[in-house]
Design a protein around this motif. Structure first.
Motif, PDB file in Angstrom:
ATOM      1  N   SER A 138     -16.050 -66.366 -41.410  1.00 38.92           N
ATOM      2  CA  SER A 138     -15.725 -66.523 -42.823  1.00 38.92           C
ATOM      3  C   SER A 138     -14.402 -65.827 -43.119  1.00 38.92           C
ATOM      4  O   SER A 138     -13.886 -65.045 -42.329  1.00 38.92           O
ATOM      5  CB  SER A 138     -16.829 -65.909 -43.679  1.00 38.92           C
ATOM      6  OG  SER A 138     -16.819 -64.505 -43.529  1.00 38.92           O
ATOM      7  N   HIS A 139     -13.867 -66.160 -44.280  1.00 36.36           N
ATOM      8  CA  HIS A 139     -12.608 -65.556 -44.692  1.00 36.36           C
ATOM      9  C   HIS A 139     -12.752 -64.041 -44.771  1.00 36.36           C
ATOM     10  O   HIS A 139     -11.845 -63.297 -44.392  1.00 36.36           O
ATOM     11  CB  HIS A 139     -12.167 -66.131 -46.039  1.00 36.36           C
ATOM     12  CG  HIS A 139     -10.900 -65.537 -46.559  1.00 36.36           C
ATOM     13  ND1 HIS A 139      -9.689 -65.767 -45.952  1.00 36.36           N
ATOM     14  CD2 HIS A 139     -10.667 -64.699 -47.585  1.00 36.36           C
ATOM     15  CE1 HIS A 139      -8.752 -65.094 -46.607  1.00 36.36           C
ATOM     16  NE2 HIS A 139      -9.321 -64.449 -47.604  1.00 36.36           N
ATOM     17  N   ASP A 140     -13.912 -63.571 -45.259  1.00 37.70           N
ATOM     18  CA  ASP A 140     -14.139 -62.130 -45.377  1.00 37.70           C
ATOM     19  C   ASP A 140     -14.145 -61.470 -44.006  1.00 37.70           C
ATOM     20  O   ASP A 140     -13.592 -60.384 -43.830  1.00 37.70           O
ATOM     21  CB  ASP A 140     -15.461 -61.854 -46.097  1.00 37.70           C
ATOM     22  CG  ASP A 140     -15.407 -62.242 -47.564  1.00 37.70           C
ATOM     23  OD1 ASP A 140     -14.291 -62.334 -48.115  1.00 37.70           O
ATOM     24  OD2 ASP A 140     -16.481 -62.449 -48.151  1.00 37.70           O
ATOM     25  N   ALA A 141     -14.782 -62.116 -43.031  1.00 36.93           N
ATOM     26  CA  ALA A 141     -14.834 -61.547 -41.685  1.00 36.93           C
ATOM     27  C   ALA A 141     -13.436 -61.500 -41.078  1.00 36.93           C
ATOM     28  O   ALA A 141     -13.065 -60.523 -40.417  1.00 36.93           O
ATOM     29  CB  ALA A 141     -15.771 -62.359 -40.798  1.00 36.93           C
ATOM     30  N   ALA A 166     -10.577 -61.338 -42.758  1.00 40.02           N
ATOM     31  CA  ALA A 166      -9.830 -60.303 -43.473  1.00 40.02           C
ATOM     32  C   ALA A 166     -10.240 -58.915 -42.981  1.00 40.02           C
ATOM     33  O   ALA A 166      -9.384 -58.036 -42.814  1.00 40.02           O
ATOM     34  CB  ALA A 166     -10.057 -60.426 -44.973  1.00 40.02           C
ATOM     35  N   ALA A 167     -11.530 -58.711 -42.733  1.00 41.38           N
ATOM     36  CA  ALA A 167     -11.995 -57.415 -42.244  1.00 41.38           C
ATOM     37  C   ALA A 167     -11.427 -57.133 -40.853  1.00 41.38           C
ATOM     38  O   ALA A 167     -11.008 -56.006 -40.565  1.00 41.38           O
ATOM     39  CB  ALA A 167     -13.526 -57.386 -42.212  1.00 41.38           C
ATOM     40  N   ALA A 168     -11.386 -58.147 -40.002  1.00 44.73           N
ATOM     41  CA  ALA A 168     -10.841 -57.966 -38.656  1.00 44.73           C
ATOM     42  C   ALA A 168      -9.348 -57.647 -38.714  1.00 44.73           C
ATOM     43  O   ALA A 168      -8.861 -56.772 -37.989  1.00 44.73           O
ATOM     44  CB  ALA A 168     -11.093 -59.213 -37.816  1.00 44.73           C
ATOM     45  N   GLN A 169      -8.627 -58.330 -39.584  1.00 46.27           N
ATOM     46  CA  GLN A 169      -7.198 -58.064 -39.719  1.00 46.27           C
ATOM     47  C   GLN A 169      -6.958 -56.659 -40.257  1.00 46.27           C
ATOM     48  O   GLN A 169      -6.055 -55.953 -39.803  1.00 46.27           O
ATOM     49  CB  GLN A 169      -6.550 -59.100 -40.631  1.00 46.27           C
ATOM     50  CG  GLN A 169      -6.459 -60.472 -40.001  1.00 46.27           C
ATOM     51  CD  GLN A 169      -6.001 -61.530 -40.978  1.00 46.27           C
ATOM     52  OE1 GLN A 169      -6.156 -61.400 -42.191  1.00 46.27           O
ATOM     53  NE2 GLN A 169      -5.433 -62.615 -40.446  1.00 46.27           N
ATOM     54  N   SER A 170      -7.764 -56.232 -41.196  1.00 47.64           N
ATOM     55  CA  SER A 170      -7.646 -54.884 -41.749  1.00 47.64           C
ATOM     56  C   SER A 170      -7.896 -53.841 -40.664  1.00 47.64           C
ATOM     57  O   SER A 170      -7.164 -52.854 -40.552  1.00 47.64           O
ATOM     58  CB  SER A 170      -8.636 -54.703 -42.896  1.00 47.64           C
ATOM     59  OG  SER A 170      -8.638 -53.367 -43.349  1.00 47.64           O
TER      60      SER A 170
END
Length: 108
Positions: free
Chosen positions: A60-63, A65-69
């Motif tokens: 998902s987009h959230d996952a 984004a979390a990985a990129q963070s």
């Protein structure tokens, strides 16, 4: 149902088109016995095919984004650690320069 059992059932059911009533009756009984022996019901065979499992979901987009963070955080931590290592190496060099050279044993 295994493909060999399905092929056998198809051959038996093909006999239902026979011109001979006895052959059609025998084919019907043979088909029923085969289905029963396989532990199936006619509904199992004639019903819709089982649904294939859905393809694995993409992250998902959230996952993402979390990985990129987390990746950005790791890069910052690595940069901080590299700076600390450089600082410690410089301190060691300074300490090493301040130490007097070891005294040579005086020879008589």
């Amino acid at each position: 149902m295994r493909s060999s059992d399905a092929a056998k059932l198809a051959r038996i059911l093909g006999l239902l088109g026979s011109d001979q009533a006895g052959e059609r009756a025998a084919a019907g009984m043979a088909a029923h016995r085969l289905v029963t022996r396989l532990g199936l019901r006619w509904e199992d065979i004639l019903g819709p095919p089982p649904k294939s499992p859905p393809p694995p979901a993409s992250p998902s987009h959230d996952a993402l984004a979390a990985a990129q963070s987390r990746l950005r955080q790791s890069i910052r931590e690595n940069a901080d650690l590299r700076r600390q290592i450089t600082r410690l190496q410089r301190r060691l060099e300074v300490l090493h320069q301040r130490q007097p050279p070891p005294m040579a044993d005086a020879e008589d």
